[in-house]
Structures are given as C-alpha cells and as structure tokens.
Enzyme design. Structure first.
Site, mmCIF file in Angstrom:
data_model
loop_
_atom_site.group_PDB
_atom_site.id
_atom_site.type_symbol
_atom_site.label_atom_id
_atom_site.label_comp_id
_atom_site.label_asym_id
_atom_site.label_seq_id
_atom_site.Cartn_x
_atom_site.Cartn_y
_atom_site.Cartn_z
ATOM 1 N N ASN A 160 21.946 2.226 -3.851
ATOM 2 C CA ASN A 160 22.957 1.267 -3.420
ATOM 3 C C ASN A 160 24.032 2.040 -2.678
ATOM 4 O OD1 ASN A 160 24.860 -0.820 -3.174
ATOM 5 N ND2 ASN A 160 25.675 -0.467 -5.236
ATOM 6 N N GLY A 161 24.424 1.574 -1.481
ATOM 7 C CA GLY A 161 25.489 2.251 -0.753
ATOM 8 C C GLY A 161 25.014 2.773 0.586
ATOM 9 N N HIS A 212 50.100 -23.391 18.632
ATOM 10 C CA HIS A 212 50.029 -22.132 19.364
ATOM 11 C C HIS A 212 48.580 -21.754 19.666
ATOM 12 C CE1 HIS A 212 54.334 -21.240 18.951
ATOM 13 N NE2 HIS A 212 54.212 -21.822 17.769
ATOM 14 N N GLU A 228 30.876 -19.664 4.401
ATOM 15 C CA GLU A 228 29.949 -18.844 3.611
ATOM 16 C C GLU A 228 28.661 -19.578 3.278
ATOM 17 O OE1 GLU A 228 32.416 -15.806 0.805
ATOM 18 O OE2 GLU A 228 32.641 -17.922 0.342
ATOM 19 N N CYS A 271 23.640 -3.548 -2.802
ATOM 20 C CA CYS A 271 22.301 -3.772 -3.328
ATOM 21 C C CYS A 271 22.337 -3.754 -4.846
ATOM 22 C CB CYS A 271 21.348 -2.695 -2.816
ATOM 23 S SG CYS A 271 21.322 -2.532 -1.023
ATOM 24 N N ARG A 311 23.449 -9.650 -5.604
ATOM 25 C CA ARG A 311 23.931 -8.455 -4.912
ATOM 26 C C ARG A 311 23.141 -8.167 -3.631
ATOM 27 N NH1 ARG A 311 27.121 -5.111 -8.385
ATOM 28 N NH2 ARG A 311 26.760 -3.386 -6.970
ATOM 29 N N LYS A 324 27.289 -10.255 -3.176
ATOM 30 C CA LYS A 324 28.432 -10.558 -4.032
ATOM 31 C C LYS A 324 29.473 -9.445 -4.038
ATOM 32 C CE LYS A 324 30.592 -13.072 -7.085
ATOM 33 N NZ LYS A 324 31.140 -14.380 -6.694
ATOM 34 N N GLU A 378 41.036 -20.425 1.834
ATOM 35 C CA GLU A 378 39.917 -20.315 0.900
ATOM 36 C C GLU A 378 38.902 -21.432 1.113
ATOM 37 O OE1 GLU A 378 37.550 -18.822 -2.269
ATOM 38 O OE2 GLU A 378 38.979 -17.944 -0.850
ATOM 39 N N LYS A 425 34.862 -20.923 2.140
ATOM 40 C CA LYS A 425 33.705 -21.473 1.426
ATOM 41 C C LYS A 425 32.769 -22.194 2.388
ATOM 42 C CE LYS A 425 35.041 -19.456 -1.044
ATOM 43 N NZ LYS A 425 34.628 -18.243 -1.724
ATOM 44 N N TRP A 433 20.358 -5.522 0.214
ATOM 45 C CA TRP A 433 21.210 -6.126 1.245
ATOM 46 C C TRP A 433 21.257 -5.100 2.362
ATOM 47 C CZ3 TRP A 433 25.750 -5.242 3.942
ATOM 48 C CH2 TRP A 433 26.312 -6.353 4.572
#
Length: 606
Positions: A105-106, A502, A486, A2, A27, A601, A479, A483, A79
């Site tokens: 936050n946390g 496989h 996400e 957050c 965040r 983030k 990567e 993306k 968040w």
C-alpha cells in the site's frame, strides 16, 4: 489507499484472506489478488474488478487442494496509482524466482531508479507498478533469511508505503514494514494477521497493536514481534479494540451508505456523551491558543470550515482553515500562541499527517481529531480528540462529518468556558442545544427521506447542480455538493451565495437545480435575495430551511424543513437531506454508492 492483509496460523489461509479483503474493499476495488505459500510452493490468483471477480477466479483455479491446505498467505485490493488497472498490475507481486511475494500500500517514489538497476541485473518485470520493484529487491537480497532480506531492501526504498512479504522457503513467517502508511497486527490463538486496517481481521480477533514508522514486524502463528532498523527486537502488548465485526456488516440495509446515514443519531450521541478524561490535554492546548490553525482534507476539511464559525463565535478565537495538501507545501508563517488541529477520520491521511508534522517541527502544539484511537495522527499529536463513529465502510463519508462537527461544537463551548468568552449560563444553554442533536437528527432523517426521494426522481438525469449557502451554511453546501460528485458522478459547484454573482450565476439556465442551505442565520435575508436572483434566471430551487420559517417558501419551489436549533448547529441537520439527495440520485442512476469509481476511503498517498 490499497488494502493489504496477511495471515499466518494453523487454519487454511485463503478463505480468511478473502474475507479480510471483503472488509477492506472500501480502500480499493480496481483489482485484487491472493497468494498462499507452502514449503517450496505458492499459488497466486489475481483478477480485475471487485472481489466477486477474485472469488470466481479462485473457484475456477486448478490447484484447489494444495492452495486450500496452505496456512500462510497475503492478499491485496488495489486502488491504482502506478500502472493501469490490469491483471498484470494487480498484487501480489513476486520476484523472478517465484520465492518472494509481496503486497504493498502506498507509493515507492524511487521505483524508476531501482527498476533500472534491477533490469541491469537481468531482472524481468511483469507489470508497470512501482510495487513490483519491492518484490525483486527483496528477492535480490534473499539468502535464506526473509527478515534480513526485508531489512536490507527496506533501507533502499523511498516514499510512503506499507508492505507484507512472504517466502516459499520460509512458509511459516510473514514480514512487514511501514513508512507513513498504516500497518496493524491482529493477535489470535495460534494465528497472527498483518493488515492495513483493523476491519480486515475483526471477525477473527479484536486484539491488536500498531506498527510504527521504521519498524519491521515479524509474525508467526505463535508470536509477533517488532524490530528496529538496526535489528533490535521488541515486543508490543496487544490491546482490545472497541469496534466489533458487526460494524463492518450491512445488517439488512441495502447499502453501507444508507446504514451509515441512519447511524448518525447514535454516532453523535456516543461522540458527545462518551468523553475520555485524557482529552483534557487537548482542551488545555486549545484553551491557551491565540490562533487556531485547522488542517484537513475532503469531508474533514468541510468539518473544519464549520468549526471555524463555532470557535470564532463562541470562544472568540482567531481561526484559519486550510487544505492540508496545500498548507504543508506553503511557506507558512507561524506565531507564538498558534495551535494546530489536524482532522482526519482514519488518522492516516497522508497530507494531514504531513501538515501536523510540519507544525510540530516549527514548535506549534498539535491536536489530532480522529475516529481511531492509536492511529498515526493520535500517536504524532501532543493531544487527541476522538469521535466514536465506529467503522465507516462506505467510501463517501456521512457520519464522519456529523460526528466531527458535533464534537467540535462541544469542544468550542468548553474552550469558550475556559477563556471566559461566554457566561456560565450561555455555555449551559448551548451545551443543552448540542445535546439535543441526536434526537433532532433522528427527526430529520425520518422527515426528509420521502420528499428527497421525490426530488431525486425529478432530477436524477440533470447534468449540473449548483449548491449555495451563507455563513455557517457554506460548509454544509460544500459537503452536499461533494457527496453528489462522489457517488452520482454529477458535475456540480458549491459557492458561498454572496459570491454567486462573481461568476457561477452564468452557469444557470432554465430548470437548473439549485440546492440552498437556507436555515435560520444572521444572513438569511441575504440568502433569500440570492435565491430570488437564481429563480429570475429560470433555476429551480430546493431550500433546506428551518421548521416554522415560512419566508423561505416564497423563494423556493421545494422546501425540506429541519428542526430548529441554534443557528451555528443547524448545518448539522441541513447536511442530512443533502446526503440523502445524493444517495437517492445515485441509486436512481443505478450506481454503486458504496464503491464509487476512482475513489478509495483512506488517502494514504499524496
């Protein structure tokens, strides 16, 4: 994960807090809220959704005059971890009496037992969150001294968190505390900010200092000081931050993500050419290593996978790469000569910090690679390496990956030089290749966007993609798939191409998009064989290839070429068309690429 920001000063607080939240929205953006306090009064506004919803709620409030005059307050963008996304669960939270207000936050790990204890004392809870416990706990300890109340409550809270508290009985002070989650203080003229990240106040001041684990911070308009758990007061000198508020602005770009994709040439140039002498300690540790253990999460983990090829080939160094979230909970065996490299863009990723601390406890030297000087990772580590990427606002990392891998390429060459693994001429030649990267990235961005847009138009409704790569191309494929997941919410899989038979080949059907990193490498012929196999099953292939290599065209319907450079560096170029593909598909689907659902983030919770 957050975002929190507090302000105490001479100016009206609420607008400053809202502007600070706008710079922290990356965040968390499930819900948001703001509380301003005066002598004996407070005003709280909360809303579900992004900050536009909160601003609308503020504008429709009934207490405009009193709230507008308040010069102290706290704010939060959430968040969700504990409790659904509702207005009741949005921060700030307060105690029963409405005296103490907090943002957090946390995670409070012992919130259930504290809640039961407080409920037995007839405390009434208004939310499902773990954070509300902190407000009531401070309220139960409050006897006219907010610092003492926070200190007493802090001793009883378990978990990893940072919070800021205010009180209507002491409207000219903020008190914050942290345990493994970031908290920084901004120092302005007759005003102080307390926030979870620097961008919250960079528009107002660039002078700041960090709060350490176990410390309390007490802020008034004229001063800010730190206190130990025992109450010993200390001062910390603020330092001027190199970032500017311009880094947190879009500057005419349609999104932060597109801006940050286009910033990559400049970011890599700064990272390569603006090196600090104090990073020599990191090179010394890596140069003396017998085995390099790399731990990271998400995009930084993919950067670590790319670094493995660089250190193994150039420095002849044994390398293991692990997800920090797994490594820290395994019965890891360490040996003399091990060195651990923790990669974390923010320097605050909880699992990476935990893995670094575990290594240190077992006597393993630790090097941090971060984008934030003074972050917790750089403070915990024996030595640090820094990228110079500036603020990355978009939740989906782009310039993080290229900055990290380009720096690790340069570091691998310096380590190779120290170990005598390459001749001086070989090192010089490869350094020259690395230093070409900013120009080559600029060329790649300019050439790739148009063909990628055409493919996004063709594929934006496809339900599944398979990403393939071999050798150093594997991390770029991973990567690229990340993306697309996400920001476009497309199901996709990423595999080393040799593993395709496989299992993943069973997923292919007529027209399934397969995206392959097929740049020049020692195993390109094997990659082309894999592409022939997927096409035989009806898949449609996009290959990212090296300019001038016509062999790829025979095995792909679509080819995007990137400039020729050393084979181990080509993934730094190949990843750019994959970033753009994800971006263009997401935009074509009408999605918010900067604030994808369910993501934040900086992952400061485990």
């Amino acid at each position: 994960m957050c975002g929190i920001v507090g302000y105490v000063g001479r100016r009206p607080a609420r607008e400053l807090l809202l502007r600070g939240l706008e710079r922290l929205e990356y965040r968390g953006y499930d819900s948001a809220g703001v509380t301003v306090v005066g002598s004996g009064t407070s005003s709280t506004v909360r809303a579900v959704g992004n900050l536009a919803r909160l601003r609308a709620a503020v504008a429709s409030g009934r207490d405009q005059d009193a709230a507008a005059a308040a010069t102290t307050g706290i704010a939060h963008t959430r968040w969700a971890t504990h409790g659904r996304v509702t207005q009741a669960n949005a921060h700030p939270h307060c105690d029963d009496a409405g005296r103490v207000h907090i943002v957090l936050n946390g995670i409070v790990e012992n919130h259930a037992s504290l809640r039961r204890e407080l409920e037995a004392q007839d405390v009434r809870f208004a939310s499902q969150t773990d954070a509300e416990v902190v407000a009531h706990l401070i309220g139960s300890c409050y006897e006219g001294d907010l610092v003492a109340a926070v200190r007493a409550a802090r001793r009883r809270i378990g978990g990893h968190f940072a919070f800021v508290a205010s009180s209507v009985d002491e409207p000219d002070v903020l008190v914050g505390a942290r345990c493994e989650c970031p908290l920084v203080v901004g120092v302005g003229l007759d005003e102080r900010f307390v926030a979870s990240a620097l961008p919250a106040f960079l528009a107002e001041t660039r002078d700041a200092f960090a709060v350490e684990d176990g410390e309390l911070v007490v802020a008034t308009a004229d001063d800010a000081w730190l206190e130990s758990e025992g109450g010993t007061r200390t001062a910390r000198t603020a330092e001027t931050v190199a970032w500017s508020d311009d880094d947190a602005e879009r500057g005419g770009w349609e999104t932060f993500m597109l801006k940050e994709i286009h910033e990559q040439p400049d970011v890599v140039a700064r990272t390569l050419f603006d090196r600090a002498p104090d990073e020599l300690a990191g090179l010394d540790l890596l140069g003396a290593a017998r085995r390099l253990r790399i731990v990271a999460c998400g995009t930084s983990y993919h950067a670590g996978l790319a670094a493995r090829f660089l250190f193994e080939r150039w420095a002849q160094l044994d390398v293991e790469v692990d997800l920090a979230s797994e490594w820290r909970h395994r019965d890891v065996i360490v040996r003399p000569g091990d060195v651990l490299l923790g990669i974390t863009q923010s320097g605050e990723t909880a699992d990476t910090l935990g893995a670094m601390r575990l290594a240190a406890e077992r006597g393993v030297p630790v090097v941090a690679l971060s984008n934030v000087l003074g972050s917790q990772a750089t403070r915990d580590a024996d030595a640090s390496l820094l990228t110079h990427a500036g603020i990355e606002v978009s939740v989906a990392a782009t310039k993080t990956f290229t900055a990290q891998v380009s720096l690790l390429a340069l570091v691998a060459l310096r380590v190779a030089e120290r170990r005598g693994a390459l001749s001086a001429d070989e090192v010089a030649g490869l350094v020259a290749e690395v230093e070409r990267l900013p120009d080559l990235m600029e060329q790649t961005i300019a050439a790739a966007d148009a063909p990628v847009q055409a493919l996004a138009e063709r594929w934006h409704d496809e339900p599944f993609f398979l990403f393939l790569g071999r050798h150093a191309g594997v991390p770029a494929a991973f990567e690229g798939a990340l993306k697309l997941k996400e920001i476009a919410y497309v199901a996709c899989d990423a595999y080393a191409a040799g593993e395709m038979k496989h299992g993943p080949i069973a997923l292919l059907d007529e027209g399934t998009p397969v995206v392959a990193v097929a740049t020049r490498s020692p195993v390109l012929d094997k990659t082309l064989s894999n592409l022939a196999e997927v096409r035989a099953r009806g898949a449609e292939v996009l290959a990212v290839a090296t300019e001038g290599d016509d062999s790829v065209h025979a095995e792909a319907e679509h080819v995007v070429a990137v400039p020729d450079v050393d084979a181990l560096l080509q993934p730094l170029l190949a990843v750019i068309p994959l970033q753009l593909l994800a971006y263009r598909i997401a935009r074509r689907r009408g999605l918010d690429v900067d604030q994808p659902r369910n993501l934040a983030k900086t992952v400061t919770v485990q």
